[in-house]
Design a protein around this motif. Structure first.
Motif, PDB file in Angstrom:
ATOM      1  N   GLN A 198      36.263  -1.283  87.257  1.00 19.61           N
ATOM      2  CA  GLN A 198      35.321  -1.617  88.297  1.00 19.61           C
ATOM      3  C   GLN A 198      36.180  -2.115  89.400  1.00 19.61           C
ATOM      4  N   ILE A 199      37.372  -2.833  89.377  1.00 18.37           N
ATOM      5  CA  ILE A 199      37.935  -3.353  90.290  1.00 18.37           C
ATOM      6  C   ILE A 199      39.283  -2.853  90.546  1.00 18.37           C
ATOM      7  N   VAL A 200      40.108  -2.243  89.491  1.00 20.61           N
ATOM      8  CA  VAL A 200      41.260  -1.747  89.562  1.00 20.61           C
ATOM      9  C   VAL A 200      41.271  -0.313  89.152  1.00 20.61           C
ATOM     10  N   ASP A 201      42.037   0.541  89.807  1.00 22.50           N
ATOM     11  CA  ASP A 201      42.084   2.018  89.092  1.00 22.50           C
ATOM     12  C   ASP A 201      43.202   2.220  88.279  1.00 22.50           C
ATOM     13  N   GLY A 202      43.074   3.186  87.571  1.00 19.93           N
ATOM     14  CA  GLY A 202      44.058   3.471  86.465  1.00 19.93           C
ATOM     15  C   GLY A 202      45.433   3.590  87.055  1.00 19.93           C
ATOM     16  N   ALA A 203      45.773   4.123  88.467  1.00 19.48           N
ATOM     17  CA  ALA A 203      47.126   4.281  88.965  1.00 19.48           C
ATOM     18  C   ALA A 203      47.567   2.813  89.343  1.00 19.48           C
ATOM     19  N   LYS A 204      46.656   2.033  89.786  1.00 22.98           N
ATOM     20  CA  LYS A 204      47.051   0.536  90.171  1.00 22.98           C
ATOM     21  C   LYS A 204      47.605  -0.026  88.851  1.00 22.98           C
ATOM     22  N   ALA A 205      46.755  -0.228  87.673  1.00 26.74           N
ATOM     23  CA  ALA A 205      47.414  -0.694  86.439  1.00 26.74           C
ATOM     24  C   ALA A 205      48.580  -0.161  86.043  1.00 26.74           C
ATOM     25  N   ALA A 206      48.798   1.226  86.044  1.00 26.66           N
ATOM     26  CA  ALA A 206      50.003   1.853  85.758  1.00 26.66           C
ATOM     27  C   ALA A 206      51.029   1.373  86.750  1.00 26.66           C
TER      28      ALA A 206
END
Length: 418
Positions: free
Chosen positions: A392-400
């Motif tokens: 909800q807060i962070v997209d997968g790209a940012k987590a990657a």
């Protein structure tokens, strides 16, 4: 001097507590600072002490009763003194005035010699807060409920019995009836029959999964340089007669702190509809116990050197395992690390610590064969990482991207001291 002891708030997310044990009975003398009862929350057991001396006049809850934060637990005063209505406010015997709805008494409801009848015989219904909440959630008319508790008080078990029997549902198809019964059972069965700590963990984990969109990404990092760096530091410490224990987990914690400062979107909490990113890193360290799990917190971890992190991690985890953790030690984290490497686990999907945006899972070191630049085959050690985040807060790209930054510090460990 009279005193009303209320259910304390032991952590940011605590909304209710469970009475675990009473040390005092009605009529006992209580000294200021003396424990009166023990309560449990989602994180720990805690003695509740008297702030004044006197006589325990009244208890407002029994063992295993769950009360909301701020509800009255006990009243301490002078001998013969009685608590006022204000003192009793929000106790576990919440009074609900139903005078307007009282039906004429039938012969079965007339007082007996023992002064007890099948139904309530006054203009008040006594019901515990938890029972009252479950009844309201399931549209149960508490006027029709016969309480099995002391003085006819309606308890959680009384409401659960009605939910199980389905007698509170008057209309609807059989499918609707089954669906409502299933939903009602789920409402009251989370953690049922478990210890207070496990029950609270069950609720927190269910809440975490139901209120967030959790996704986990996995990646390995080459740990060769990190292990060499650890050994170099250990040799230096040994030469200086230092007794500091420098583990790979400590170095990973330092790497996480630096990565969080680069990507503040992962160092955030989402609570009550508000998202807050932090400059400060308050690092939670998941610590296993014989009967559960605690997450002691290293406050302002971004201000600490590797040595300071090592000492504080040892201190907070030992305090947690020895039952010496206080509420301040177990609250306020902005990101959590959980390490299952010692158990031989490679990858896993850790569940978010409620209100946090991310949690890092660390697995056991693995040996892999790789092809070197000169064409030879060699063995290297890699460390598996699992980042769970709230989509909800962070997209997968940012987590990657966070994992990439973390890997940078792991594979170039001298950056940890710059």
């Amino acid at each position: 001097m009279s005193e009303t002891i209320v259910m304390p708030k032991l952590g940011m997310t605590m909304t209710e507590g469970t009475i675990t044990e009473w040390y005092k009975e009605v009529g006992d003398t209580v000294e200021k600072g003396e424990p009166v009862l023990m309560i449990s929350s989602e994180k720990l057991n805690q003695d509740v002490e008297a702030t004044s001396s006197g006589i325990l006049i009244e208890k407002f809850g029994n063992v295993e009763d769950e009360l909301k934060v701020g509800d009255a637990l006990a009243f301490i005063g002078e001998e013969g003194e009685k608590p006022s209505s204000a003192d009793k406010k929000d106790t576990d015997a919440v009074s609900v005035d139903v005078t307007e709805y009282e039906k004429p008494a039938s012969p079965a409801d007339m007082p007996t010699q023992q002064g007890v009848t099948k139904h309530q015989r006054s203009n008040r219904i006594f019901i515990t807060p938890l029972a009252r909440r479950i009844a309201a959630d399931n549209d149960i008319d508490i006027q029709s409920v016969t309480g099995s508790g002391g003085k006819g008080r309606i308890t959680k078990r009384d409401i659960e019995h009605i939910l199980e029997s389905g007698t509170h549902i008057q209309t609807g198809s059989q499918q609707e009836l089954a669906a409502q019964q299933s939903a009602a059972t789920a409402t009251v069965s989370v953690g049922e029959g478990l210890s207070p700590m496990r029950k609270a963990i069950a609720r927190n984990m269910r809440d975490s999964l139901s209120q967030t969109a959790q996704l986990t990404l996995h990646r390995k990092a080459n740990a060769e340089q990190l292990i060499d760096f650890q050994q170099t530091l250990r040799d230096k410490l040994s030469a200086s007669n230092s007794e500091m224990k420098l583990s790979v987990t400590v170095l990973l914690a330092r790497a996480v702190v630096l990565a969080l400062q680069e990507l503040k979107s992962m160092n955030a909490t989402y609570h009550d509809g508000q998202l807050k990113e932090f400059d400060e890193v308050h690092l939670g360290i998941a610590t296993s116990l014989d009967d559960g799990l605690l997450v002691p917190v290293i406050k302002n971890a971004h201000q600490k050197t590797i040595g300071a992190l090592a000492n504080e991690m040892k201190d907070v985890t030992e305090r947690a395992r020895n039952g010496e953790a206080d509420p301040s030690l177990l609250s306020g984290s902005t990101f959590t690390i959980t390490n299952l490497g010692a158990s031989g686990i490679e990858y896993f999907t850790p569940i978010l610590n409620p209100t946090e945006t991310g949690i890092l899972g660390v697995g056991t070191l693995q040996e892999e064969l790789v092809l070197a630049e000169d064409g030879t085959v060699k063995t290297i050690k890699k460390i598996p990482l699992s980042i769970t985040f709230d989509h909800q807060i962070v997209d997968g790209a940012k987590a990657a991207e966070f994992l990439s930054v973390l890997v940078k510090y792991i594979e170039s460990p001298y950056l940890l001291v710059l």
